[in-house]
Write an enzyme that holds these catalytic residues in place. Structure first.
Site, PDB file in Angstrom:
ATOM      1  N   HIS A 264      -5.480  10.518   9.692  1.00  0.00           N
ATOM      2  CA  HIS A 264      -5.141  10.052  11.042  1.00  0.00           C
ATOM      3  C   HIS A 264      -4.453  11.104  11.899  1.00  0.00           C
ATOM      4  O   HIS A 264      -3.954  10.768  12.976  1.00  0.00           O
ATOM      5  CB  HIS A 264      -4.229   8.827  10.980  1.00  0.00           C
TER       6      HIS A 264
ATOM      7  N   LYS B  99       2.860   4.398  24.570  1.00  0.00           N
ATOM      8  CA  LYS B  99       2.534   4.969  23.263  1.00  0.00           C
ATOM      9  C   LYS B  99       3.791   5.646  22.733  1.00  0.00           C
ATOM     10  O   LYS B  99       4.776   5.772  23.463  1.00  0.00           O
ATOM     11  CB  LYS B  99       1.393   5.990  23.383  1.00  0.00           C
ATOM     12  N   ARG B 100       3.769   6.106  21.480  1.00  0.00           N
ATOM     13  CA  ARG B 100       4.917   6.836  20.971  1.00  0.00           C
ATOM     14  C   ARG B 100       5.213   8.048  21.858  1.00  0.00           C
ATOM     15  O   ARG B 100       4.313   8.615  22.487  1.00  0.00           O
ATOM     16  CB  ARG B 100       4.656   7.324  19.539  1.00  0.00           C
TER      17      ARG B 100
ATOM     18  N   LYS C  75       1.374  14.183  23.351  1.00  0.00           N
ATOM     19  CA  LYS C  75       0.825  13.107  24.179  1.00  0.00           C
ATOM     20  C   LYS C  75       1.116  13.348  25.664  1.00  0.00           C
ATOM     21  O   LYS C  75       0.577  12.700  26.534  1.00  0.00           O
ATOM     22  CB  LYS C  75       1.379  11.760  23.744  1.00  0.00           C
TER      23      LYS C  75
ATOM     24  N   THR D  48      -5.840   4.151  20.260  1.00  0.00           N
ATOM     25  CA  THR D  48      -6.394   2.800  20.243  1.00  0.00           C
ATOM     26  C   THR D  48      -5.879   2.020  21.455  1.00  0.00           C
ATOM     27  O   THR D  48      -6.522   1.077  21.902  1.00  0.00           O
ATOM     28  CB  THR D  48      -6.011   2.045  18.944  1.00  0.00           C
TER      29      THR D  48
ATOM     30  N   LYS E 170      -7.606  -0.813  24.110  1.00  0.00           N
ATOM     31  CA  LYS E 170      -7.008  -2.093  24.517  1.00  0.00           C
ATOM     32  C   LYS E 170      -6.921  -2.158  26.043  1.00  0.00           C
ATOM     33  O   LYS E 170      -7.165  -3.197  26.663  1.00  0.00           O
ATOM     34  CB  LYS E 170      -5.609  -2.245  23.908  1.00  0.00           C
TER      35      LYS E 170
END
Ligand code: 26V
Length: 802
Positions: A354, A542-543, A548, A650, A654
């Site tokens: 992952h 998100k984290r 990111k 993911t 969504k």
């Protein structure tokens, strides 16, 4: 399940009487909540027992999904929805003047995970069950899940998450099915009849006690189980030690054992060679394997056929100890020789990677590993010895390569290499990610066993993320195209015929507005800020991670601030920027970025010229149940990681299925989202993964990419205009030495991102065109369902016929 309202009322009354000694009419709200959960659990137990019986007769193959994390979230509404009983319960409770929504609100999230990987595990349990597969999840019953986050003066503070207080209603303790796990100790080797027998002595025993949680699926006979192990001292107190006067040692051992399942490690950014963590991993793996094998041998009287009846899946390397532990049990406890044992191990185990972030690839110091798990260490060494022997034939003399591929090297045990050496299938989680695995980090393994590698792009439990959290949208879709999509997400494509249909677009806009109003209400309550539901809701949830690039988002907001300051009449479409993110407790840069977001929120809000145009909101304590409120309200989905680093994502899926349009780089599953919707229905920007690589190779100097607008923004970080001076952030972008400045190329991608944001603002003004984009996103999201992903696992990885 088919129950009438009166029957449901009876169930509730009887349960409430049995547990609390009162009728449901007299129950407190807490008692009513627990009663409802117990009734639902009983219904699931009944179904489970039928399903397990049927399955036993069939002797089919089943999957065991091993994961240190399952981000379950809440279960009550999901279970009622899946059982098709939401409305009958709602009306039975209403008759008793109880609002089912207030009971839903009492349920804490089971936050037994950090982020994407944990939530994926839960989505897959849902899908396996909905597909009627026999699948069991194994994890740990952490007493404290992911911490509760509070923002105090802009800083993240962590508080313990005592979810069991109200969340244990779903768990069934099965103490008499416990197993002993052995830590530390010494090994005794004896040769008898030409066979080496190894005995593990002087170990510290810990008892692993299983707790079952039922997992429901939609419109299916199946009910699966998530088994959570809890660590317990095997003897309540060692009385002999007590009588010898060794109270302290005895008490210490006792608490030490129980500490193992106390808390989820709240980090997903880097590995730390922590003794407790390897103990958690071994507890999970050893208890689960002992339980699987015992059940198997009871049923089939042999383990020879294990690979035909059982697939054991390793979710990232965290449960990689499955490799040596399964080998150990087969050899030490069931008398197999090495070759036969290894044959069973390799044909039973499969592994998903992952992440390509090297900081997150698990490695253990050999000294720690061998002290805690001496027998497992011995087996790992033997696996390593045999592998190196084989590699010497394939790559003769290429010591560097062989070392790179070895499970043991440079004083460390490397868990990914252990999985690569043993598992018969290995996959990444999006096309791009799987390609990166085989072309770079796992290339040498790929070259010798190409058929081992495959891709399964992630998917989501869309019935939770669309049907349950956005019933308004689900009901519109049903009216337009019927309800086939509830079973088969690809049927959403039927929506495409409504492209350009004024009435449909208007209905979509109305629903989005309702969900934005609901989020605005939440924000006003949680943050005390009023946001305008007619502004664009632009979300990044998100984290918090540098890769990111929440920072890129913030810098662009500062740029918009400047534009408005320069020209208060500038043509800016009003925008609400929503952030939600937890940072690893020890990740200072991530915490400073949260602090920066808060400072920018304050700056924007303090300025009368700006605050009607842009708002910045950081919503604290991001979790599954909060995501369920934010996602339906989103219009822009920020997926802006540096290309090549986000394995899949993911949240992007969504958000898409709820009609948000992606603003993103060609990273992870964004690439496939783009393939689905086409370039006209996504806002793309930034370098591609090969371009990023190329720039690294050439040597990246962020200073070459600083435009005058960006210079002005970067200066604001340290000028004092934000109250705090963000020197560390500024340095990390510009002045780190050794060529490591701006490791995630925020500066190189800034201009392209700025332009993309400008396009978003412009295109939103044509509401029907924007809503058309949104419609295409909903219509094309079907492929990203967990049902599809799990079918691919069954076909290509687990070899299970559905
Ligand atoms: C790493 C570590 C390091 C040691 C401490 C505990 C810990 C826990 C988790 C991780 C790895 C996190 C990997 C992860 O969550 N990957 C995400 O997986 C998602 C599901 O496949 C995927 O969508 C995301 O892109 C990916 O970042």
């Amino acid at each position: 399940m088919n129950y009438k309202k009166d029957e449901v009322t009876n169930l509730l009354n009887t349960k409430c009487m049995n547990v609390f000694g009162c009728s449901i009419d007299d129950a407190t709200e807490k008692q009513a909540y627990k009663t409802l959960c117990y009734v639902v659990k009983d219904l699931l137990a009944e179904k489970r027992s039928k399903f397990a019986k049927q399955y036993k007769e069939k002797e089919g193959k089943q999957v065991y999904y091993m994961s240190m994390e399952f981000l379950v979230g809440t279960s009550l509404r999901n279970n009622l929805y899946n059982l098709g009983m939401e409305s009958v319960f709602k009306s039975a409770l209403k008759q008793k003047k109880i609002d089912i929504n207030s009971l839903y609100a009492m349920e804490p999230d089971a936050g037994l995970g950090n982020g994407g990987l944990g939530r994926l595990a839960s989505c897959y349990m849902d899908a396996m069950t909905s597909l009627g597969m026999m699948g069991t999840g194994f994890s740990i019953r952490y007493e404290f899940g992911i911490f509760k986050q509070k923002i105090v003066d802009g800083w993240q503070m962590e508080f313990p998450d005592n979810w069991l207080e109200m969340g244990d209603v779903w768990l069934n303790r099965r103490e008499d099915e416990s197993f002993i796990i052995k830590f530390g100790g010494t090994l005794k080797e004896e040769w008898t009849d030409g066979k080496l027998k190894v005995t593990h002595e002087n170990y510290q025993p810990v008892m692993a006690v299983p707790y079952d949680m039922y997992i429901s699926g939609y419109d299916t006979d199946a009910v699966n189980k998530l088994v959570l192990w809890s660590a317990k001292s095997p003897n309540n107190l060692d009385m002999t030690a007590f009588s010898r006067g060794e109270y302290v040692r005895s008490l210490e051992e006792n608490t030490m054992a129980e500490v193992i399942s106390k808390i989820l490690y709240p980090a997903d950014d880097h590995i730390e060679g922590k003794r407790l963590r390897i103990k958690q991993q071994y507890l999970l793996v050893s208890a689960s394997l002992q339980s699987i094998l015992l059940k198997h041998i009871k049923k089939y009287k042999t383990l020879d056929n294990l690979p035909d009846k059982v697939a054991i899946h390793i979710n990232d390397t965290h449960p990689a100890l499955c490799v040596p532990e399964l080998t150990r049990i087969l050899i030490d406890e069931y008398g197999y020789d090495w070759d036969k044992a290894w044959d069973i191990v390799t044909r039973t185990l499969t592994y998903t990677n992952h992440t390509v972030m090297s900081e997150a690839l698990e490695r253990w110091p050999e000294s720690l590993f061998s002290a805690e798990l001496p027998r497992i260490y011995q087996i790992v060494l033997e696996i390593n010895r045999r592998l190196v022997q084989k590699l010497n034939e394939v790559y003769p003399g290429d010591i560097a390569k062989i070392e790179y591929m070895s499970p043991v090297a440079h004083g460390e045990v490397r868990m990914a290499n252990l999985c690569l050496a043993a598992c018969h299938k290995v996959n990444g989680v999006s096309k791009l990610h799987s390609d990166i695995l085989i072309n770079s980090i796992f290339k040498d393994y790929y070259n010798i066993e190409p058929d081992k590698f495959t891709n399964v792009t992630n998917g989501i439990a869309y019935r939770r993320w669309l049907c349950q959290s956005n019933p308004e949208l689900a009901s519109l879709i049903k009216n337009l195209i019927g309800d086939k999509f509830v079973h088969d997400a690809t049927a959403l494509e039927g929506l495409l015929k409504y492209k350009g249909d004024k009435n449909v677009l208007e209905s979509l806009q109305k629903i989005k507005l309702v969900k934005k109003q609901a989020l605005a209400k939440y924000i006003s309550h949680a943050n005390g800020i009023n946001v305008d539901p007619s502004s664009i809701f632009d979300v990044q949830i998100k984290r918090l991670h540098e890769y990111k690039r929440q920072l890129l988002n913030v810098l662009q907001i500062l740029h918009m601030y400047n534009v408005i300051k320069d020209n208060p009449n500038a043509d800016i479409t009003p925008r609400t920027f929503v952030f939600a993110a937890k940072a690893s407790a020890g990740y200072m840069m991530a915490k400073q970025i949260i602090r920066l977001i808060s400072a920018v929120a304050d700056l924007v809000d303090s300025d009368a010229a700006v605050r009607d145009k842009i708002k910045v909101v950081f919503i604290e304590d991001y979790k599954v149940s909060l995501a369920e409120i934010i996602i339906p309200a989103a219009e822009i989905s920020e997926q802006i990681s540096i290309a090549g680093k986000e394995a899949s994502g993911t949240g992007n899926m969504k958000l898409m299925i709820n009609g948000a349009v992606t603003l993103g780089t060609l990273d992870g599953a964004n690439v496939e989202i783009c393939e689905q919707v086409g370039k006209d229905n996504i806002f793309l920007f930034g370098m591609t993964a090969p371009e990023v690589e190329e720039l690294w190779r050439k040597g990246y100097n962020p200073n070459f990419f600083v435009t005058p607008e960006l210079k002005r923004v970067l200066d604001m970080l340290t000028s004092g205009i934000l109250g705090t001076r963000f020197e560390d952030i500024s340095k990390s972008l510009l002045t780190n030495s050794f060529g490591t400045a701006d490791a995630y190329m925020t500066i190189a991608d800034f201009e392209s991102y700025r332009q993309a944001q400008e396009r978003v603002g412009k295109e939103y003004l044509n509401r029907d065109k924007f809503t058309d984009m949104s419609l295409v996103n909903i219509a094309k999201a079907g492929i990203f369902s967990a049902d599809r992903a799990v079918k691919e696992y069954a076909d290509n990885i687990w070899n299970i016929k559905l």
